[in-house]
Design a protein around this motif. Structure first.
Motif, PDB file in Angstrom:
ATOM      1  N   ILE A 213      32.708  32.285  42.957  1.00 38.31           N
ATOM      2  CA  ILE A 213      33.230  32.339  44.322  1.00 38.31           C
ATOM      3  C   ILE A 213      32.050  32.470  45.268  1.00 38.31           C
ATOM      4  O   ILE A 213      31.269  33.404  45.191  1.00 38.31           O
ATOM      5  CB  ILE A 213      34.185  33.533  44.490  1.00 38.31           C
ATOM      6  CG1 ILE A 213      35.443  33.277  43.649  1.00 38.31           C
ATOM      7  CG2 ILE A 213      34.554  33.741  45.945  1.00 38.31           C
ATOM      8  CD1 ILE A 213      36.426  34.402  43.717  1.00 38.31           C
ATOM      9  N   ASN A 214      31.901  31.498  46.125  1.00 30.92           N
ATOM     10  CA  ASN A 214      30.725  31.487  46.988  1.00 30.92           C
ATOM     11  C   ASN A 214      31.110  31.729  48.431  1.00 30.92           C
ATOM     12  O   ASN A 214      32.233  32.083  48.741  1.00 30.92           O
ATOM     13  CB  ASN A 214      29.976  30.150  46.848  1.00 30.92           C
ATOM     14  CG  ASN A 214      30.911  28.959  47.090  1.00 30.92           C
ATOM     15  OD1 ASN A 214      31.817  29.041  47.909  1.00 30.92           O
ATOM     16  ND2 ASN A 214      30.701  27.870  46.360  1.00 30.92           N
ATOM     17  N   SER A 215      30.168  31.526  49.320  1.00 31.35           N
ATOM     18  CA  SER A 215      30.386  31.861  50.728  1.00 31.35           C
ATOM     19  C   SER A 215      31.398  30.954  51.396  1.00 31.35           C
ATOM     20  O   SER A 215      31.904  31.276  52.460  1.00 31.35           O
ATOM     21  CB  SER A 215      29.056  31.781  51.485  1.00 31.35           C
ATOM     22  OG  SER A 215      28.464  30.498  51.307  1.00 31.35           O
ATOM     23  N   ILE A 234      30.117  40.073  46.279  1.00 27.51           N
ATOM     24  CA  ILE A 234      29.751  41.257  45.513  1.00 27.51           C
ATOM     25  C   ILE A 234      30.996  41.947  44.963  1.00 27.51           C
ATOM     26  O   ILE A 234      31.976  42.172  45.686  1.00 27.51           O
ATOM     27  CB  ILE A 234      28.954  42.247  46.389  1.00 27.51           C
ATOM     28  CG1 ILE A 234      27.726  41.560  46.989  1.00 27.51           C
ATOM     29  CG2 ILE A 234      28.514  43.450  45.560  1.00 27.51           C
ATOM     30  CD1 ILE A 234      26.944  42.447  47.946  1.00 27.51           C
ATOM     31  N   LEU A 235      30.933  42.279  43.683  1.00 23.97           N
ATOM     32  CA  LEU A 235      31.998  43.009  42.994  1.00 23.97           C
ATOM     33  C   LEU A 235      31.507  44.402  42.625  1.00 23.97           C
ATOM     34  O   LEU A 235      30.370  44.569  42.164  1.00 23.97           O
ATOM     35  CB  LEU A 235      32.415  42.274  41.720  1.00 23.97           C
ATOM     36  CG  LEU A 235      33.305  43.042  40.728  1.00 23.97           C
ATOM     37  CD1 LEU A 235      34.710  43.208  41.270  1.00 23.97           C
ATOM     38  CD2 LEU A 235      33.335  42.334  39.369  1.00 23.97           C
ATOM     39  N   PHE A 253      31.701  36.113  40.959  1.00 24.93           N
ATOM     40  CA  PHE A 253      30.886  36.785  41.974  1.00 24.93           C
ATOM     41  C   PHE A 253      29.402  36.521  41.735  1.00 24.93           C
ATOM     42  O   PHE A 253      28.984  36.178  40.626  1.00 24.93           O
ATOM     43  CB  PHE A 253      31.164  38.293  41.966  1.00 24.93           C
ATOM     44  CG  PHE A 253      32.593  38.644  42.275  1.00 24.93           C
ATOM     45  CD1 PHE A 253      32.993  38.894  43.577  1.00 24.93           C
ATOM     46  CD2 PHE A 253      33.542  38.690  41.267  1.00 24.93           C
ATOM     47  CE1 PHE A 253      34.309  39.189  43.872  1.00 24.93           C
ATOM     48  CE2 PHE A 253      34.867  38.975  41.546  1.00 24.93           C
ATOM     49  CZ  PHE A 253      35.249  39.228  42.854  1.00 24.93           C
ATOM     50  N   ASP A 254      28.622  36.683  42.803  1.00 25.94           N
ATOM     51  CA  ASP A 254      27.175  36.495  42.708  1.00 25.94           C
ATOM     52  C   ASP A 254      26.471  37.729  42.169  1.00 25.94           C
ATOM     53  O   ASP A 254      25.451  37.622  41.489  1.00 25.94           O
ATOM     54  CB  ASP A 254      26.608  36.173  44.097  1.00 25.94           C
ATOM     55  CG  ASP A 254      27.194  34.895  44.676  1.00 25.94           C
ATOM     56  OD1 ASP A 254      26.917  33.824  44.121  1.00 25.94           O
ATOM     57  OD2 ASP A 254      27.945  34.984  45.658  1.00 25.94           O
ATOM     58  N   HIS A 275      24.391  45.898  37.442  1.00 28.30           N
ATOM     59  CA  HIS A 275      23.757  47.007  38.146  1.00 28.30           C
ATOM     60  C   HIS A 275      24.665  48.236  38.029  1.00 28.30           C
ATOM     61  O   HIS A 275      25.882  48.134  38.174  1.00 28.30           O
ATOM     62  CB  HIS A 275      23.551  46.665  39.627  1.00 28.30           C
ATOM     63  CG  HIS A 275      22.750  45.427  39.854  1.00 28.30           C
ATOM     64  ND1 HIS A 275      21.378  45.394  39.823  1.00 28.30           N
ATOM     65  CD2 HIS A 275      23.135  44.145  40.120  1.00 28.30           C
ATOM     66  CE1 HIS A 275      20.943  44.171  40.066  1.00 28.30           C
ATOM     67  NE2 HIS A 275      21.992  43.387  40.236  1.00 28.30           N
ATOM     68  N   THR A 276      24.079  49.390  37.788  1.00 25.54           N
ATOM     69  CA  THR A 276      24.860  50.621  37.727  1.00 25.54           C
ATOM     70  C   THR A 276      24.478  51.525  38.893  1.00 25.54           C
ATOM     71  O   THR A 276      23.302  51.712  39.187  1.00 25.54           O
ATOM     72  CB  THR A 276      24.628  51.372  36.403  1.00 25.54           C
ATOM     73  OG1 THR A 276      23.236  51.678  36.258  1.00 25.54           O
ATOM     74  CG2 THR A 276      25.083  50.537  35.221  1.00 25.54           C
TER      75      THR A 276
END
Length: 413
Positions: A213-215, A234-235, A253-254, A275-276
């Protein structure tokens, strides 16, 4: 729960510790069952006395054989009940009851079904259920490890107890344009849609992954903001566990962020490239998320009402959505108290969710009316799904009823 009677699981394979399956009666058959029998080997017949003919040397072996035989037989009974269970009940809702209490909410219901990816997860559970000695080892190891770490960390260390909340198609149905104008397609071709619970006759063939899913694609509605053309999607997955459910959402998502209280699970998430963020400070980094997933976490956190407010304030303005899953019937529990005030505080959340009623429908409308609406959150879509968990020695898989809601802020209108 759904069957005629329910029992509480002896394991923590499912974080909610409840298994919806009818218990089997004690079975006592043949000469290998020496506990609770009148007239079995080593029981002294019917005289009420100890038999002088008891072989004390071989009795432990007979006891072991009897215990294993009983365990296997009782599991077979539970498995048969599980196979015969009507899986359409996982998805059925009494909409007239909801319509009486909240007509708008009943109109936002999306009917789901037992699709091929859900069936695939069940089939995998049956394949793993044959690994008896693996389950036996994990059961023994878990008993020891739980003395030193949480159940979640133990599951991550042993690679057991993975969860299934929704399939790829179910997620896309919920998260696509909520006005229904987008034509959704699945990433799986289903072959033979018959509902076989432990058969590979129904299977999925993966298609090439869809584009991220992009912009140009606003997740929650129409994209009228040209300034977002270069914005990454972003998720955030709160309480991501081992990341199996995150994987279903991630490809759309990116960038993917996660939170997780278990250090073992955090290492697993990092290995998967996610990422955490800190579990207490994730909302303080200034990030705006397109989708925040909070799946079966709200009833397991210390301050659920505060978390709702934090999620709301962290959404991308005008388009951000919250995907919220909650087990009903509702039961709050905190595995690790955030304040660390000792064992007396463990299991008692600081904040209580204002949920009343007894049935799925009553508790759902109460949750929406008393917790979501007063906090400025509006239901876009919702559905009922099974919250599935891989099984153990007791049962092939466990399940609970989940309500999955897609929420937006009132300020978007």
């Amino acid at each position: 729960m759904s069957m005629s009677s329910t029992v509480q699981s002896a394991t923590n394979a499912c974080p909610h510790n409840t298994v919806a399956t009818a218990p089997s009666p004690p079975i006592c058959g043949g000469n290998e069952c020496v506990i609770g029998c009148n007239g079995g080997a080593g029981s002294g017949g019917g005289s009420g006395k100890s038999s002088p003919m008891v072989d004390t040397v071989h009795q432990p072996t007979i006891l072991l054989r009897g215990s294993i035989a009983r365990s296997i037989y009782e599991r077979m009974q539970r498995e048969e009940q599980l196979k015969q269970f009507d899986k359409t009940r996982w998805y059925s809702v009494d909409l007239p009851m909801i319509d009486e209490q909240n007509p708008e909410l009943s109109g936002q219901f999306v009917q789901m079904d037992y699709d091929c990816q859900t069936r695939q997860f069940i089939n995998q559970c049956y394949e793993k259920s044959d690994q008896y000695f693996t389950h036996l080892f994990q059961s023994i190891a878990r008993t020891i490890l739980c003395l030193f770490m949480s159940s979640t960390s133990v599951n991550g260390l042993l690679g057991r107890g993975s969860m299934f909340v929704f399939s790829d198609q179910q997620f896309r149905t919920l998260i696509g344009d909520y006005d229904g104008r987008r034509q959704l397609t699945t990433d799986y071709d289903c072959h033979n849609t018959r509902q076989h619970s432990n058969s590979n006759n129904g299977f999925c063939t993966a298609r090439p992954p869809p584009p991220i899913i992009n912009s140009q694609t606003t997740i929650g509605g129409n994209n009228n903001n040209n300034n977002d053309q270069k914005t990454e999607r972003i998720l955030l997955d709160i309480g991501a566990g081992d990341g199996k459910v995150t994987e279903i959402m991630a490809k759309y998502f990116d960038k993917i962020y996660t939170t997780e209280i278990s250090s073992v699970m955090r290492k697993i998430l990092l290995k998967k490239g996610y990422h955490t963020l800190d579990i207490d400070e994730w909302h303080e980094y200034g990030l705006e998320f397109d989708v925040i997933a909070c799946l079966n976490v709200l009833d397991r956190c210390d301050r659920p009402m505060t978390m709702l407010e934090q999620m709301k304030s962290s959404l991308r303005p005008k388009s951000g959505l919250i995907v919220l899953a909650l087990v009903l019937p509702f039961s709050q529990y905190v595995e690790v108290n955030n304040d660390n005030q000792g064992a007396a505080q463990v299991g008692i959340p600081t904040e209580q969710l204002p949920i009343d009623g007894h049935t799925f429908e009553e508790q759902l409308t109460s949750f929406v009316d008393n917790a979501l609406t007063p906090n400025g959150l509006q239901v876009v879509k919702w559905t009922k799904l099974p919250y599935l968990c891989e099984g153990d020695l007791e049962l092939t898989y466990y399940w609970l009823y989940d309500v999955v809601l897609v929420l937006k802020t009132f300020e978007e209108d």
